[in-house]
Design a protein around this motif. Structure first.
Motif, PDB file in Angstrom:
ATOM      1  N   THR A   1       0.826  -1.206   0.000  1.00  0.00           N
ATOM      2  CA  THR A   1       0.000   0.000   0.000  1.00  0.00           C
ATOM      3  C   THR A   1       0.858   1.253   0.000  1.00  0.00           C
ATOM      4  O   THR A   1       0.604   2.209  -0.761  1.00  0.00           O
ATOM      5  CB  THR A   1      -0.935   0.005   1.225  1.00  0.00           C
ATOM      6  OG1 THR A   1      -1.803  -1.129   1.156  1.00  0.00           O
ATOM      7  CG2 THR A   1      -1.774   1.272   1.273  1.00  0.00           C
ATOM      8  N   VAL A   2       1.893   1.271   0.839  1.00  0.00           N
ATOM      9  CA  VAL A   2       2.778   2.432   0.914  1.00  0.00           C
ATOM     10  C   VAL A   2       3.569   2.593  -0.396  1.00  0.00           C
ATOM     11  O   VAL A   2       3.690   3.690  -0.937  1.00  0.00           O
ATOM     12  CB  VAL A   2       3.731   2.314   2.111  1.00  0.00           C
ATOM     13  CG1 VAL A   2       4.771   3.429   2.097  1.00  0.00           C
ATOM     14  CG2 VAL A   2       2.940   2.342   3.422  1.00  0.00           C
ATOM     15  N   GLY A   3       4.089   1.484  -0.917  1.00  0.00           N
ATOM     16  CA  GLY A   3       4.851   1.537  -2.144  1.00  0.00           C
ATOM     17  C   GLY A   3       4.030   2.060  -3.325  1.00  0.00           C
ATOM     18  O   GLY A   3       4.495   2.887  -4.109  1.00  0.00           O
ATOM     19  N   GLU A   4       2.810   1.599  -3.442  1.00  0.00           N
ATOM     20  CA  GLU A   4       1.944   2.022  -4.538  1.00  0.00           C
ATOM     21  C   GLU A   4       1.605   3.501  -4.440  1.00  0.00           C
ATOM     22  O   GLU A   4       1.443   4.177  -5.452  1.00  0.00           O
ATOM     23  CB  GLU A   4       0.677   1.175  -4.575  1.00  0.00           C
ATOM     24  CG  GLU A   4       0.926  -0.263  -5.027  1.00  0.00           C
ATOM     25  CD  GLU A   4      -0.314  -1.131  -4.962  1.00  0.00           C
ATOM     26  OE1 GLU A   4      -1.315  -0.697  -4.338  1.00  0.00           O
ATOM     27  OE2 GLU A   4      -0.287  -2.251  -5.527  1.00  0.00           O
ATOM     28  N   ALA A   5       1.515   4.008  -3.221  1.00  0.00           N
ATOM     29  CA  ALA A   5       1.212   5.431  -3.029  1.00  0.00           C
ATOM     30  C   ALA A   5       2.423   6.320  -3.324  1.00  0.00           C
ATOM     31  O   ALA A   5       2.275   7.442  -3.848  1.00  0.00           O
ATOM     32  CB  ALA A   5       0.709   5.679  -1.616  1.00  0.00           C
ATOM     33  N   LEU A   6       3.601   5.832  -2.977  1.00  0.00           N
ATOM     34  CA  LEU A   6       4.808   6.664  -3.116  1.00  0.00           C
ATOM     35  C   LEU A   6       5.474   6.559  -4.486  1.00  0.00           C
ATOM     36  O   LEU A   6       6.154   7.488  -4.908  1.00  0.00           O
ATOM     37  CB  LEU A   6       5.818   6.281  -2.036  1.00  0.00           C
ATOM     38  CG  LEU A   6       5.409   6.562  -0.580  1.00  0.00           C
ATOM     39  CD1 LEU A   6       6.519   6.156   0.374  1.00  0.00           C
ATOM     40  CD2 LEU A   6       5.050   8.023  -0.378  1.00  0.00           C
ATOM     41  N   ARG A   7       5.298   5.449  -5.149  1.00  0.00           N
ATOM     42  CA  ARG A   7       5.989   5.228  -6.432  1.00  0.00           C
ATOM     43  C   ARG A   7       5.743   6.331  -7.463  1.00  0.00           C
ATOM     44  O   ARG A   7       6.665   6.741  -8.170  1.00  0.00           O
ATOM     45  CB  ARG A   7       5.610   3.860  -6.988  1.00  0.00           C
ATOM     46  CG  ARG A   7       6.716   3.192  -7.779  1.00  0.00           C
ATOM     47  CD  ARG A   7       6.439   1.737  -8.050  1.00  0.00           C
ATOM     48  NE  ARG A   7       5.124   1.526  -8.619  1.00  0.00           N
ATOM     49  CZ  ARG A   7       4.197   0.695  -8.118  1.00  0.00           C
ATOM     50  NH1 ARG A   7       4.465   0.019  -7.028  1.00  0.00           N
ATOM     51  NH2 ARG A   7       3.037   0.546  -8.697  1.00  0.00           N
ATOM     52  N   PRO A   8       4.501   6.860  -7.571  1.00  0.00           N
ATOM     53  CA  PRO A   8       4.299   7.937  -8.557  1.00  0.00           C
ATOM     54  C   PRO A   8       5.126   9.188  -8.292  1.00  0.00           C
ATOM     55  O   PRO A   8       5.374   9.964  -9.228  1.00  0.00           O
ATOM     56  CB  PRO A   8       2.788   8.235  -8.428  1.00  0.00           C
ATOM     57  CG  PRO A   8       2.189   6.968  -7.923  1.00  0.00           C
ATOM     58  CD  PRO A   8       3.210   6.402  -6.992  1.00  0.00           C
ATOM     59  N   LEU A   9       5.570   9.387  -7.056  1.00  0.00           N
ATOM     60  CA  LEU A   9       6.386  10.559  -6.738  1.00  0.00           C
ATOM     61  C   LEU A   9       7.761  10.483  -7.382  1.00  0.00           C
ATOM     62  O   LEU A   9       8.458  11.498  -7.503  1.00  0.00           O
ATOM     63  CB  LEU A   9       6.560  10.701  -5.221  1.00  0.00           C
ATOM     64  CG  LEU A   9       5.286  10.791  -4.361  1.00  0.00           C
ATOM     65  CD1 LEU A   9       5.659  10.942  -2.901  1.00  0.00           C
ATOM     66  CD2 LEU A   9       4.394  11.938  -4.832  1.00  0.00           C
ATOM     67  N   LEU A  10       8.158   9.301  -7.800  1.00  0.00           N
ATOM     68  CA  LEU A  10       9.501   9.101  -8.340  1.00  0.00           C
ATOM     69  C   LEU A  10       9.553   9.297  -9.846  1.00  0.00           C
ATOM     70  O   LEU A  10      10.621   9.260 -10.436  1.00  0.00           O
ATOM     71  CB  LEU A  10       9.997   7.698  -7.995  1.00  0.00           C
ATOM     72  CG  LEU A  10       9.858   7.284  -6.528  1.00  0.00           C
ATOM     73  CD1 LEU A  10      10.386   5.877  -6.332  1.00  0.00           C
ATOM     74  CD2 LEU A  10      10.584   8.265  -5.619  1.00  0.00           C
ATOM     75  N   ALA A  11       8.388   9.448 -10.467  1.00  0.00           N
ATOM     76  CA  ALA A  11       8.335   9.550 -11.921  1.00  0.00           C
ATOM     77  C   ALA A  11       9.028  10.820 -12.416  1.00  0.00           C
ATOM     78  O   ALA A  11       9.024  11.839 -11.745  1.00  0.00           O
ATOM     79  CB  ALA A  11       6.886   9.529 -12.379  1.00  0.00           C
TER      80      ALA A  11
END
Length: 306
Positions: free
Chosen positions: A296-306
């Motif tokens: 859940t945390v990974g899916e929420a934060l991953r878009p910030l790395l784009a």
């Protein structure tokens, strides 16, 4: 090497038998890898920290645990956050991290700091010394470890450490990334500017922008391009709506992010990435090991790395 999204596993108190402890650690690492985290990190401590529990709560030895995780994962980087330099002779630490790099197929990061947890030193027989002495030891250690990681054979005679044509084989790579951890503007930042690839900032989010300005000054003093020194910060995430265990101790104030996964992501975007920090390392101590929380945390934060 880059740490954009790391998962630190800071506690092993899962309320389960010891036989089930490491399977839970392995499950977290695998879940992090699948969820898009790039690095899994464990603490290099022998006792649990005061902000997280009692000293006699379960604590695995870091490099043994990381070596086992290397065989259970395929691509995620592996590190401590961070190794206490005072716990190992520099040549032993060079050997340990090089072995982890071989075992993992080139996924090791050397996280290292001066050491600070006095109770461990006192009860386990490690020399603690003064604040100044610990940083003297760290700088000497880096002058031994870094050449050994490159395959050189350093002879070194310092105040604290001595080597004679020290050999370090086998090695998987000629460069294992080095991450320092801390927030000290005079000593830690100076050493990071001189020796490190990455600096993990252990500091309240409100201080990050100013810390980056000071770090730039230290890089300028060392004649280094600040853009070549990556940064991250360590935050504790408490997710609303998920089963949680113990509360986070107050001394961690300023480094705790609470809310839904979306709210957590927004706070991290605003307070970490938007101020210029390159990456974030999160831990989830209140959740113990609850399957699905890492995802859940990974899916929420991953878009910030784009």
């Amino acid at each position: 090497m880059t740490i954009r999204l790391g998962l630190q596993i800071p506690n092993f108190s899962y309320g389960a038998p010891v036989a089930e402890l490491f399977p839970a650690v392995t499950a977290q690492a695998k879940e992090a890898e699948a969820a898009g985290f790039d690095t899994v990190l464990v603490m290099d401590h022998f006792y649990q920290l005061p902000t997280l529990g009692e000293p006699d709560e379960p604590m695995l030895e870091a490099y043994t645990a990381l070596g086992a995780l290397a065989t259970a994962t395929e691509k995620i980087q592996l590190s401590t956050l961070v190794t206490g330099n005072t716990y190992r002779n520099p040549t032993l630490l060079a050997k340990a991290i090089s072995t982890l790099d071989v075992v993992s197929g080139g996924r090791a990061i050397l996280g290292v700091g001066a050491g600070w947890f006095e109770l461990e030193h006192q009860q386990l027989g490690f020399e603690f010394g003064t604040f100044t002495e610990r940083f003297e030891k760290l700088e000497e250690a880096l002058q031994i470890i870094l050449p050994m990681l490159r395959g050189e054979r350093p002879t070194f005679s310092g105040k604290w450490y001595h080597t004679e044509s020290a050999i370090n084989e086998p090695r998987y790579r000629d460069h294992i990334p080095v991450m320092l951890g801390g927030s000290g503007e005079k000593k830690t930042f100076r050493l990071a500017a001189r020796y490190a690839d990455h600096l993990n900032l252990i500091t309240p989010m409100s201080e990050l922008r100013r810390k980056l300005d000071v770090l730039k000054q230290r890089c300028d003093e060392a004649g280094r391009d600040p853009s070549t020194l990556e940064t991250s910060t360590l935050l504790t995430v408490v997710l609303d709506g998920h089963a949680a265990g113990r509360e986070v101790a107050q001394p961690m104030g300023g480094r705790v992010v609470r809310g839904t996964a979306e709210q957590v992501a927004e706070q991290i975007k605003t307070n970490v990435f938007d101020v210029g920090v390159n990456g974030v390392i999160v831990n989830l101590p209140t959740h113990g090991y609850t399957p699905g929380v890492v995802t859940t945390v990974g899916e929420a934060l991953r878009p910030l790395l784009a």
